[in-house]
Design a protein around this motif. Structure first.
Motif, PDB file in Angstrom:
ATOM      1  N   ALA A 137       0.833  -1.211   0.000  1.00 35.51           N
ATOM      2  CA  ALA A 137       0.000   0.000   0.000  1.00 35.51           C
ATOM      3  C   ALA A 137       0.865   1.257   0.000  1.00 35.51           C
ATOM      4  CB  ALA A 137      -0.937  -0.011   1.206  1.00 35.51           C
ATOM      5  N   ALA A 138       1.926   1.256   0.788  1.00 39.93           N
ATOM      6  CA  ALA A 138       2.819   2.419   0.843  1.00 39.93           C
ATOM      7  C   ALA A 138       3.508   2.639  -0.506  1.00 39.93           C
ATOM      8  CB  ALA A 138       3.859   2.244   1.949  1.00 39.93           C
ATOM      9  N   LEU A 139       3.995   1.560  -1.122  1.00 38.44           N
ATOM     10  CA  LEU A 139       4.653   1.691  -2.421  1.00 38.44           C
ATOM     11  C   LEU A 139       3.679   2.162  -3.495  1.00 38.44           C
ATOM     12  CD1 LEU A 139       7.031  -1.405  -2.599  1.00 38.44           C
ATOM     13  CD2 LEU A 139       7.651   1.002  -2.379  1.00 38.44           C
ATOM     14  N   GLU A 140       2.460   1.638  -3.464  1.00 43.09           N
ATOM     15  CA  GLU A 140       1.476   2.042  -4.470  1.00 43.09           C
ATOM     16  C   GLU A 140       1.137   3.525  -4.339  1.00 43.09           C
ATOM     17  OE1 GLU A 140      -1.628  -0.832  -3.882  1.00 43.09           O
ATOM     18  OE2 GLU A 140      -0.613  -2.313  -5.139  1.00 43.09           O
ATOM     19  N   GLN A 145       0.533   7.174  -7.144  1.00 41.18           N
ATOM     20  CA  GLN A 145      -0.149   8.429  -6.833  1.00 41.18           C
ATOM     21  C   GLN A 145       0.833   9.550  -6.521  1.00 41.18           C
ATOM     22  OE1 GLN A 145      -3.435   7.906  -4.124  1.00 41.18           O
ATOM     23  NE2 GLN A 145      -3.932   5.918  -5.012  1.00 41.18           N
ATOM     24  N   ARG A 146       2.123   9.254  -6.682  1.00 37.49           N
ATOM     25  CA  ARG A 146       3.174  10.257  -6.504  1.00 37.49           C
ATOM     26  C   ARG A 146       3.132  10.958  -5.143  1.00 37.49           C
ATOM     27  NH1 ARG A 146       6.242   8.696 -10.483  1.00 37.49           N
ATOM     28  NH2 ARG A 146       5.560   9.156 -12.581  1.00 37.49           N
ATOM     29  N   ARG A 147       2.865  10.195  -4.098  1.00 36.90           N
ATOM     30  CA  ARG A 147       2.832  10.735  -2.746  1.00 36.90           C
ATOM     31  C   ARG A 147       4.235  10.666  -2.145  1.00 36.90           C
ATOM     32  NH1 ARG A 147      -2.073  12.522  -3.349  1.00 36.90           N
ATOM     33  NH2 ARG A 147      -3.792  11.233  -2.652  1.00 36.90           N
ATOM     34  N   ASP A 148       4.598  11.695  -1.378  1.00 32.92           N
ATOM     35  CA  ASP A 148       5.847  11.604  -0.631  1.00 32.92           C
ATOM     36  C   ASP A 148       5.550  10.862   0.678  1.00 32.92           C
ATOM     37  OD1 ASP A 148       4.787  13.405   1.252  1.00 32.92           O
ATOM     38  OD2 ASP A 148       5.879  15.109   0.435  1.00 32.92           O
ATOM     39  N   TYR A 149       6.567  10.667   1.497  1.00 29.11           N
ATOM     40  CA  TYR A 149       6.364   9.863   2.704  1.00 29.11           C
ATOM     41  C   TYR A 149       5.395  10.531   3.681  1.00 29.11           C
ATOM     42  CZ  TYR A 149       9.525  12.754   5.518  1.00 29.11           C
ATOM     43  OH  TYR A 149      10.097  13.777   6.205  1.00 29.11           O
ATOM     44  N   ALA A 153       2.022   8.733   4.802  1.00 33.22           N
ATOM     45  CA  ALA A 153       1.708   8.527   6.221  1.00 33.22           C
ATOM     46  C   ALA A 153       0.289   8.991   6.519  1.00 33.22           C
ATOM     47  CB  ALA A 153       2.708   9.273   7.104  1.00 33.22           C
ATOM     48  N   ALA A 154      -0.068  10.162   6.028  1.00 36.06           N
ATOM     49  CA  ALA A 154      -1.415  10.698   6.268  1.00 36.06           C
ATOM     50  C   ALA A 154      -2.476   9.799   5.630  1.00 36.06           C
ATOM     51  CB  ALA A 154      -1.523  12.123   5.721  1.00 36.06           C
ATOM     52  N   ALA A 163       5.778   5.311   7.832  1.00 34.80           N
ATOM     53  CA  ALA A 163       5.658   5.396   6.365  1.00 34.80           C
ATOM     54  C   ALA A 163       7.036   5.260   5.718  1.00 34.80           C
ATOM     55  CB  ALA A 163       5.001   6.708   5.959  1.00 34.80           C
ATOM     56  N   ARG A 164       8.035   5.948   6.251  1.00 37.43           N
ATOM     57  CA  ARG A 164       9.406   5.833   5.719  1.00 37.43           C
ATOM     58  C   ARG A 164       9.907   4.398   5.832  1.00 37.43           C
ATOM     59  NH1 ARG A 164      10.523  11.036   8.071  1.00 37.43           N
ATOM     60  NH2 ARG A 164      11.313  10.010   9.924  1.00 37.43           N
ATOM     61  N   ARG A 165       9.629   3.758   6.970  1.00 37.13           N
ATOM     62  CA  ARG A 165      10.066   2.368   7.181  1.00 37.13           C
ATOM     63  C   ARG A 165       9.428   1.447   6.148  1.00 37.13           C
ATOM     64  NH1 ARG A 165       8.708  -2.333   9.141  1.00 37.13           N
ATOM     65  NH2 ARG A 165       6.578  -1.759   9.672  1.00 37.13           N
ATOM     66  N   ARG A 166       8.132   1.614   5.936  1.00 40.15           N
ATOM     67  CA  ARG A 166       7.434   0.762   4.960  1.00 40.15           C
ATOM     68  C   ARG A 166       7.968   0.983   3.548  1.00 40.15           C
ATOM     69  NH1 ARG A 166       1.040   1.004   6.808  1.00 40.15           N
ATOM     70  NH2 ARG A 166       1.373   0.209   8.929  1.00 40.15           N
ATOM     71  N   LEU A 167       8.174   2.224   3.187  1.00 38.43           N
ATOM     72  CA  LEU A 167       8.704   2.516   1.854  1.00 38.43           C
ATOM     73  C   LEU A 167      10.113   1.949   1.689  1.00 38.43           C
ATOM     74  CD1 LEU A 167       7.370   6.149   1.427  1.00 38.43           C
ATOM     75  CD2 LEU A 167       6.695   4.144   0.088  1.00 38.43           C
TER      76      LEU A 167
END
Length: 190
Positions: A137-140, A145-149, A153-154, A163-167
């Protein structure tokens, strides 16, 4: 209590059911793995009809040779992915070799580069579909969707650190796609 080396119960039961010739087991296996098989085959071959053919071949092989899967070697999912990869690469090599023999452009080296690229892409697909849902989900969110960390997270309702850890973990897993070039277990007894 199961040992660490014991294969998942579902995998063992499925193999036993297939060995007994239970058609319902093949249907259940198909329902669980058909999209994985088709997407891996399509990634290697780049052709919908060829991927359909490989999908049929994979499930026919599993039906005809259920004992080819050794639960001690790893999960059934990995074995099916490796079988798919092997059959798709064989088909790609045959197709490209025939094209070369009939005056097609290219060389054997180009064919091998194409096979390697397709193998890496198929492995990346396999890694993404196999990774835990929170990492995927974090990578997608970050990639599609071009989201930053912070935005990721939000969107996920987690801390920025999480979020950083998951990415980071997701990207580390994906980075292994280039190292091996084939789905896990591709060298094993298929």
């Amino acid at each position: 209590m199961a040992t660490k080396d014991a294969p998942p119960r579902w995998d063992r039961k499925m193999q036993q059911r297939l060995a007994r010739g239970e058609a319902a087991a093949l249907g259940e296996l198909y329902d669980r793995f058909a999209s994985l098989v088709h997407s891996l085959a399509h990634r290697v071959l780049g052709d919908e009809r060829a991927a359909d053919g490989i999908t049929r071949e994979v499930f026919a092989h599993v039906w005809e040779h259920p004992d080819a899967y050794d639960p001690k070697q790893g999960p059934l999912r990995s074995w099916v992915a490796a079988l798919t990869h092997r059959l798709a690469v064989q088909r790609l090599r045959v197709t490209e070799t025939v094209a070369l023999a009939h005056g097609g452009e290219g060389s054997t080296e180009e064919l091998e580069r194409k096979v390697r690229r397709a193998s890496v892409a198929a492995r990346a697909d396999y890694i993404v579909t196999s990774m835990p849902a929170p990492l995927r989900a974090a990578l997608e969110l970050a990639y599609f969707q071009r989201r930053d960390y912070r935005q990721t997270a939000a969107d996920l309702g987690v801390t920025e650190d999480e979020a950083r850890r998951r990415l980071r973990l997701g990207l580390q897993l994906l980075s292994t796609a280039h190292d091996a070039g084939a789905p896990p277990g591709a060298g094993g007894g298929t």
